[in-house]
Design an enzyme around this catalytic site. Structure first.
Site, mmCIF file in Angstrom:
data_model
loop_
_atom_site.group_PDB
_atom_site.id
_atom_site.type_symbol
_atom_site.label_atom_id
_atom_site.label_comp_id
_atom_site.label_asym_id
_atom_site.label_seq_id
_atom_site.Cartn_x
_atom_site.Cartn_y
_atom_site.Cartn_z
ATOM 1 N N GLU A 1 3.680 -4.312 12.701
ATOM 2 C CA GLU A 1 2.692 -3.242 12.451
ATOM 3 C C GLU A 1 1.556 -3.919 11.705
ATOM 4 O O GLU A 1 1.673 -4.210 10.521
ATOM 5 C CB GLU A 1 3.363 -2.126 11.646
ATOM 6 C CG GLU A 1 2.668 -0.806 11.771
ATOM 7 C CD GLU A 1 1.632 -0.616 10.697
ATOM 8 O OE1 GLU A 1 0.459 -1.002 10.962
ATOM 9 O OE2 GLU A 1 1.972 -0.135 9.623
ATOM 10 N N GLU B 1 7.541 2.233 14.894
ATOM 11 C CA GLU B 1 8.434 2.624 13.799
ATOM 12 C C GLU B 1 8.403 4.144 13.704
ATOM 13 O O GLU B 1 7.350 4.767 13.887
ATOM 14 C CB GLU B 1 7.938 2.031 12.477
ATOM 15 C CG GLU B 1 7.986 0.515 12.460
ATOM 16 C CD GLU B 1 7.721 -0.042 11.078
ATOM 17 O OE1 GLU B 1 6.603 0.145 10.563
ATOM 18 O OE2 GLU B 1 8.638 -0.654 10.501
ATOM 19 N N ASN C 1 0.792 -1.239 0.000
ATOM 20 C CA ASN C 1 0.000 0.000 0.000
ATOM 21 C C ASN C 1 0.820 1.284 0.000
ATOM 22 O O ASN C 1 0.374 2.308 -0.522
ATOM 23 C CB ASN C 1 -1.044 -0.001 1.132
ATOM 24 C CG ASN C 1 -0.437 -0.163 2.497
ATOM 25 O OD1 ASN C 1 0.743 -0.458 2.635
ATOM 26 N ND2 ASN C 1 -1.243 0.029 3.528
ATOM 27 N N CYS D 1 -3.681 0.847 6.982
ATOM 28 C CA CYS D 1 -4.001 0.321 8.316
ATOM 29 C C CYS D 1 -4.559 1.412 9.220
ATOM 30 O O CYS D 1 -5.179 1.108 10.228
ATOM 31 C CB CYS D 1 -2.757 -0.236 8.988
ATOM 32 S SG CYS D 1 -1.897 -1.410 8.000
HETATM 33 C C1 SIN Z 1 -0.012 1.532 6.727
HETATM 34 O O1 SIN Z 1 -1.108 1.600 6.227
HETATM 35 O O2 SIN Z 1 0.443 0.466 7.123
HETATM 36 C C2 SIN Z 1 0.882 2.741 6.900
HETATM 37 C C3 SIN Z 1 0.205 4.018 6.746
HETATM 38 C C4 SIN Z 1 1.091 5.191 7.075
HETATM 39 O O3 SIN Z 1 2.287 5.063 7.319
HETATM 40 O O4 SIN Z 1 0.565 6.291 7.102
#
Ligand code: SIN
Length: 486
Positions: free
Chosen positions: A259, A467, A160, A293
């Site tokens: 994550e 992270e 993504n 996410c």
């Molecule tokens: C993710 O969707 O895993 C990361 C999204 C983000 O870093 O903003």
């Protein structure tokens, strides 16, 4: 159309031990443009043997990299930051082509990804100040505490955010003195291969970064995970895969950063600034087409402003322009593949079949790409799957509530705890609710919390460790204590 749509592809071999090499069996795997459903490139498809060769290279480079002065490591990271920005359009074009997000979002991702190299270059430059030295409380001897790299690290990234997720793992690993094997998602390998080129040009020594793309993810990862020389695994992806990796990591008592999935609540109170709330909700819902996410998975609106919020939000969702990412008019790209689109549509049809109201969208868009319209659902019944599943698509599920306690209870009613969002102009309420939300991250009057300088990560089944921020570097460090008798 953006003219950059026709620029050249990066290297398509595996990057192992500082060399570009074909897969041992000579196999390749196609890269599909989700806006057309057609393959536009083919990259080397690593076997288990290639994966282990990458690990050999990382292990061989570990000692010298750990011994490289932190300032020199920082210089390489800083040159990588500049190298990414120097190729901003090239990265953005690849991200659009292999992942599908709109051009402006792809450029924003390039800046976000590059930012991890700048942040961790700055962090590596400060590494000397991390230790402690002092006399133990009984006065008998001295205690020295220092940090050292965890060791060779396996980094597994999703499709993504093809640049940012690799950057968020490689930059701190290198800053801390760890060597790496990056296994990017097979759907979006080209961005990682271009990143490897930039790292190479920045002077990263052979073996410090290795990139293996594979269509046999499970087999290659399992082979690397069972090798006791790997000391760390960092994974971004589903909770289910994270659980498998955690059990594999247990065998060799490996350091892990996970994550995982999310089910983010976004709460809008009666006293919110409605314009701010609409802006934030649109961003939290439609960034990356909802394939994140941290996407707002459940939107809770207090009853006093629900009608107005829903009407204005639906109008904005319905005005989204779905299309190919290079088209400047596009605000919503395709989903990553047909499987993802089918999963999203199943959640919508299940909810509607059980009694939900669909105010916009709700049907896949016919054509070659994997397009799905911005969709708004209300009156969602208690037994609809969308209440508990991560949507990962441009579908807004809206619920109403009456009291603050009710909103907090509903928001926390999930095994996940990644992002959450609160919209209110009442400072006390904002802080009180943020404290009460069981999530690793809360945005107050903001629909985006991601920042290289901030610790990204979740509670409960959303993962382990962080992270970015100072925590992102610590995740690649061991603590060493030395007792000194003078
Ligand atoms: C993710 O969707 O895993 C990361 C999204 C983000 O870093 O903003």
């Amino acid at each position: 159309m953006n003219p950059l749509a026709t620029s050249t592809l990066p290297r398509t071999d595996l990057y192992i031990g500082g060399a570009w090499v074909p897969a041992t069996a000579g196999r390749t795997v196609p890269v599909i443009n989700p806006a057309t459903g057609e393959a536009f490139a083919a990259v080397a498809d690593a076997s288990v043997q290639d994966g282990l060769a990458a690990l050999d290279a990382a292990v061989a480079a570990q000692g010298a990299w750990a011994a490289t002065p932190a300032r020199d490591r920082a210089d390489i990271l800083f040159r990588t930051y500049e190298g990414i920005l120097g190729r901003r359009d090239e990265f953005a074009r690849l991200i659009v082509d292999e992942m599908g997000k709109p051009w402006a979002e792809a450029q924003t991702e390039v800046d976000y990804g590059a930012g991890f190299f700048r942040w961790f270059a700055e962090s590596a430059g400060r590494l000397h100040s991390e230790g402690q030295y002092g006399v133990e409380p009984g006065g008998q001897y001295r205690i020295a505490v220092s940090k050292r790299p965890v060791g060779p690290s396996l980094l597994i990234t999703p499709w993504n955010f093809p640049l940012a997720m690799g950057a968020r793992k490689i930059a701190p690993a290198l800053a801390a003195g760890c060597t790496t094997v990056l296994k990017p998602a097979v759907q979006t390998p080209l961005t990682s291969l271009l990143l490897a080129q930039v790292l190479q040009e920045a002077g990263t020594p052979a073996g410090v970064v290795n990139v293996v793309v594979t269509g046999n993810s499970r087999g290659v990862v399992a082979a690397i995970m069972t090798d006791p020389r790997v000391r760390k695994v960092s994974f971004t992806g589903s909770t289910q895969v994270g659980q498998t990796l955690l059990s594999q990591a247990a065998e060799n008592v490996m350091n892990t950063s996970m994550e995982l999935g999310g089910n983010a609540p976004l709460i809008v109170f009666n006293d919110a600034d409605l314009d701010k709330a609409l802006e934030g909700a649109m961003l939290a819902k439609l960034r990356n087409g909802g394939q994140s996410c941290v996407a707002a998975n459940r939107i809770y609106v207090q009853s006093g402003i629900a009608d107005e919020f829903i009407a204005r939000f639906t109008e904005r969702m319905a005005a989204s322009t779905t299309g190919e990412g290079h088209d400047p008019a596009t605000t919503l790209g395709p989903l990553i593949d047909d499987k993802q689109r089918a999963t999203v549509h199943e959640l919508v049809t299940d909810a509607v079949a059980k009694g939900a109201t669909c105010l916009a969208g709700g049907k896949p868009i016919n054509g070659d790409g994997y397009f799905y319209p911005a969709t708004v659902l209300t009156n969602i019944p208690a037994d609809a799957d969308i209440r508990t599943e991560e949507i990962f698509g441009p579908v807004a599920a809206i619920y109403t509530f009456d009291t603050e306690d009710e909103a907090i209870h509903e928001a926390n009613n999930t095994p996940y705890g990644l992002a959450s969002y609160v919209f209110t102009e009442n400072l006390s309420r904002a802080l009180r609710v943020a404290d009460a939300l069981d999530a690793g991250m809360t945005g107050i009057n903001r629909g985006l919390v991601s920042n290289p300088a901030a610790p990204f990560g979740g509670t409960n089944q959303s993962g382990l460790h962080r992270e970015g921020g100072t925590e992102g570097l610590e995740a690649y460090q061991e603590t060493k204590y030395t007792g000194i008798q003078i």
